[in-house]
Design a protein around this motif. Sequence first.
Motif, PDB file in Angstrom:
ATOM      1  N   PRO A   1     -20.406 -39.160  32.869  1.00  0.00           N
ATOM      2  CA  PRO A   1     -21.157 -39.439  31.783  1.00  0.00           C
ATOM      3  C   PRO A   1     -20.123 -40.108  30.790  1.00  0.00           C
ATOM      4  CG  PRO A   1     -22.127 -37.652  32.467  1.00  0.00           C
ATOM      5  CD  PRO A   1     -21.034 -37.749  33.219  1.00  0.00           C
ATOM      6  N   LEU A   2     -18.958 -39.302  30.567  1.00  0.00           N
ATOM      7  CA  LEU A   2     -18.002 -39.735  29.404  1.00  0.00           C
ATOM      8  C   LEU A   2     -17.575 -41.226  29.711  1.00  0.00           C
ATOM      9  CD1 LEU A   2     -16.886 -38.733  26.816  1.00  0.00           C
ATOM     10  CD2 LEU A   2     -15.218 -37.794  27.996  1.00  0.00           C
ATOM     11  N   GLU A   3     -17.335 -41.393  31.066  1.00  0.00           N
ATOM     12  CA  GLU A   3     -16.848 -42.619  31.262  1.00  0.00           C
ATOM     13  C   GLU A   3     -17.605 -43.691  31.215  1.00  0.00           C
ATOM     14  OE1 GLU A   3     -13.613 -43.335  32.011  1.00  0.00           O
ATOM     15  OE2 GLU A   3     -12.973 -41.373  31.517  1.00  0.00           O
ATOM     16  N   GLN A   4     -19.072 -43.306  31.562  1.00  0.00           N
ATOM     17  CA  GLN A   4     -20.159 -44.380  31.260  1.00  0.00           C
ATOM     18  C   GLN A   4     -20.093 -44.794  29.746  1.00  0.00           C
ATOM     19  OE1 GLN A   4     -23.478 -42.956  32.838  1.00  0.00           O
ATOM     20  NE2 GLN A   4     -22.849 -42.511  35.203  1.00  0.00           N
ATOM     21  N   ALA A   5     -19.877 -43.700  29.123  1.00  0.00           N
ATOM     22  CA  ALA A   5     -20.368 -43.915  27.450  1.00  0.00           C
ATOM     23  C   ALA A   5     -19.126 -44.967  27.270  1.00  0.00           C
ATOM     24  CB  ALA A   5     -20.206 -42.515  26.848  1.00  0.00           C
ATOM     25  N   LYS A   6     -17.902 -44.917  27.771  1.00  0.00           N
ATOM     26  CA  LYS A   6     -16.685 -45.559  27.653  1.00  0.00           C
ATOM     27  C   LYS A   6     -17.067 -47.139  27.735  1.00  0.00           C
ATOM     28  CE  LYS A   6     -12.967 -42.151  27.595  1.00  0.00           C
ATOM     29  NZ  LYS A   6     -11.917 -41.825  28.596  1.00  0.00           N
ATOM     30  N   VAL A   7     -17.573 -47.280  28.977  1.00  0.00           N
ATOM     31  CA  VAL A   7     -17.810 -48.565  29.494  1.00  0.00           C
ATOM     32  C   VAL A   7     -18.938 -49.318  28.650  1.00  0.00           C
ATOM     33  CG1 VAL A   7     -18.766 -49.902  31.475  1.00  0.00           C
ATOM     34  CG2 VAL A   7     -17.191 -48.064  31.995  1.00  0.00           C
ATOM     35  N   ASP A   8     -19.700 -48.706  28.237  1.00  0.00           N
ATOM     36  CA  ASP A   8     -20.948 -49.177  27.524  1.00  0.00           C
ATOM     37  C   ASP A   8     -20.379 -49.511  26.168  1.00  0.00           C
ATOM     38  OD1 ASP A   8     -22.958 -49.039  29.428  1.00  0.00           O
ATOM     39  OD2 ASP A   8     -23.697 -47.105  28.360  1.00  0.00           O
ATOM     40  N   LEU A   9     -19.551 -48.652  25.515  1.00  0.00           N
ATOM     41  CA  LEU A   9     -18.932 -48.889  24.288  1.00  0.00           C
ATOM     42  C   LEU A   9     -18.029 -49.889  24.135  1.00  0.00           C
ATOM     43  CD1 LEU A   9     -18.500 -45.267  22.890  1.00  0.00           C
ATOM     44  CD2 LEU A   9     -19.882 -47.060  21.964  1.00  0.00           C
ATOM     45  N   VAL A  10     -17.337 -50.196  25.273  1.00  0.00           N
ATOM     46  CA  VAL A  10     -16.368 -51.468  25.279  1.00  0.00           C
ATOM     47  C   VAL A  10     -16.991 -52.555  25.425  1.00  0.00           C
ATOM     48  CG1 VAL A  10     -14.519 -52.229  26.602  1.00  0.00           C
ATOM     49  CG2 VAL A  10     -14.396 -49.935  25.943  1.00  0.00           C
ATOM     50  N   SER A  11     -18.166 -52.594  26.164  1.00  0.00           N
ATOM     51  CA  SER A  11     -18.832 -53.898  26.785  1.00  0.00           C
ATOM     52  C   SER A  11     -19.606 -54.189  25.218  1.00  0.00           C
ATOM     53  CB  SER A  11     -19.801 -53.593  27.611  1.00  0.00           C
ATOM     54  OG  SER A  11     -19.308 -53.440  28.839  1.00  0.00           O
ATOM     55  N   ALA A  12     -19.940 -53.377  24.415  1.00  0.00           N
ATOM     56  CA  ALA A  12     -20.922 -53.575  23.347  1.00  0.00           C
ATOM     57  C   ALA A  12     -19.962 -54.230  22.374  1.00  0.00           C
ATOM     58  CB  ALA A  12     -21.652 -52.397  22.652  1.00  0.00           C
ATOM     59  N   TYR A  13     -18.558 -53.524  22.055  1.00  0.00           N
ATOM     60  CA  TYR A  13     -17.850 -54.097  21.276  1.00  0.00           C
ATOM     61  C   TYR A  13     -17.030 -55.458  21.545  1.00  0.00           C
ATOM     62  CZ  TYR A  13     -13.983 -53.612  17.798  1.00  0.00           C
ATOM     63  OH  TYR A  13     -13.186 -53.860  16.646  1.00  0.00           O
ATOM     64  N   THR A  14     -16.903 -55.476  23.014  1.00  0.00           N
ATOM     65  CA  THR A  14     -16.541 -56.931  23.126  1.00  0.00           C
ATOM     66  C   THR A  14     -17.303 -58.120  23.049  1.00  0.00           C
ATOM     67  OG1 THR A  14     -14.928 -55.865  25.020  1.00  0.00           O
ATOM     68  CG2 THR A  14     -15.428 -58.265  25.221  1.00  0.00           C
ATOM     69  N   LEU A  15     -18.723 -57.793  23.390  1.00  0.00           N
ATOM     70  CA  LEU A  15     -19.631 -58.833  23.011  1.00  0.00           C
ATOM     71  C   LEU A  15     -19.819 -58.936  21.479  1.00  0.00           C
ATOM     72  CD1 LEU A  15     -22.411 -57.849  25.761  1.00  0.00           C
ATOM     73  CD2 LEU A  15     -20.894 -59.799  25.681  1.00  0.00           C
ATOM     74  N   ASN A  16     -19.889 -58.268  20.684  1.00  0.00           N
ATOM     75  CA  ASN A  16     -19.953 -58.300  19.245  1.00  0.00           C
ATOM     76  C   ASN A  16     -18.631 -58.802  18.729  1.00  0.00           C
ATOM     77  OD1 ASN A  16     -22.569 -57.153  18.139  1.00  0.00           O
ATOM     78  ND2 ASN A  16     -21.780 -55.615  19.502  1.00  0.00           N
ATOM     79  N   SER A  17     -17.474 -58.494  19.292  1.00  0.00           N
ATOM     80  CA  SER A  17     -16.301 -59.341  18.890  1.00  0.00           C
ATOM     81  C   SER A  17     -16.223 -60.869  19.085  1.00  0.00           C
ATOM     82  CB  SER A  17     -15.163 -58.816  19.452  1.00  0.00           C
ATOM     83  OG  SER A  17     -15.034 -57.261  18.980  1.00  0.00           O
ATOM     84  N   MET A  18     -16.668 -61.039  20.219  1.00  0.00           N
ATOM     85  CA  MET A  18     -16.969 -62.435  20.752  1.00  0.00           C
ATOM     86  C   MET A  18     -17.957 -63.321  19.892  1.00  0.00           C
ATOM     87  SD  MET A  18     -16.821 -62.030  24.902  1.00  0.00           S
ATOM     88  CE  MET A  18     -16.460 -63.760  25.331  1.00  0.00           C
ATOM     89  N   PHE A  19     -18.936 -62.395  19.333  1.00  0.00           N
ATOM     90  CA  PHE A  19     -20.055 -62.876  18.619  1.00  0.00           C
ATOM     91  C   PHE A  19     -19.245 -63.188  17.271  1.00  0.00           C
ATOM     92  CE2 PHE A  19     -23.764 -62.921  15.686  1.00  0.00           C
ATOM     93  CZ  PHE A  19     -24.158 -64.198  16.112  1.00  0.00           C
ATOM     94  N   TRP A  20     -18.537 -62.447  16.684  1.00  0.00           N
ATOM     95  CA  TRP A  20     -17.889 -62.556  15.501  1.00  0.00           C
ATOM     96  C   TRP A  20     -16.807 -63.938  15.532  1.00  0.00           C
ATOM     97  CZ3 TRP A  20     -16.583 -59.088  11.336  1.00  0.00           C
ATOM     98  CH2 TRP A  20     -15.577 -59.406  10.448  1.00  0.00           C
TER      99      TRP A  20
END
Length: 141
Positions: free
Chosen positions: A49-68
Amino acid sequence: MASEEINEDYPVEIHEYLSTFENSIGAVDEMLKTMMSVSRNELLQKLDPLEQAKVDLVSAYTLNSMFWVYLATQGVNPKEHPVKQELERIRVYMNRVKEITDKKKAGKLDKGAASRFVKNALWEPKPKNSSKIANKGKSKN
């Protein structure tokens, strides 16, 4: 890159920067293709579960950074856009996950061992003179 034709739509000085940018976009594209080749469910089943959270957070951060970056290329100030708050929110959660990970890595106290250390540190041996006194009394008889 020297064999490429330089477009006259932009200054020659930035050609190298644009080439580097194009190569970086290509690398991001390759990474995305690699990530998308495996289904999300398959990937998450292999992780705790902790690794799943990391994957989800990195994915969300990457997408939002690209939108930035997209907003910046469209002339919109991303600092005044809600994407800034979203990135900050994701950063807060990333810090929480980091704290949890650090707590997991921290050494745990073995209470049994600690109590043995304290017990042995407080234990005082009997004085050696007491055994000699007992032996002297026995030898006189």
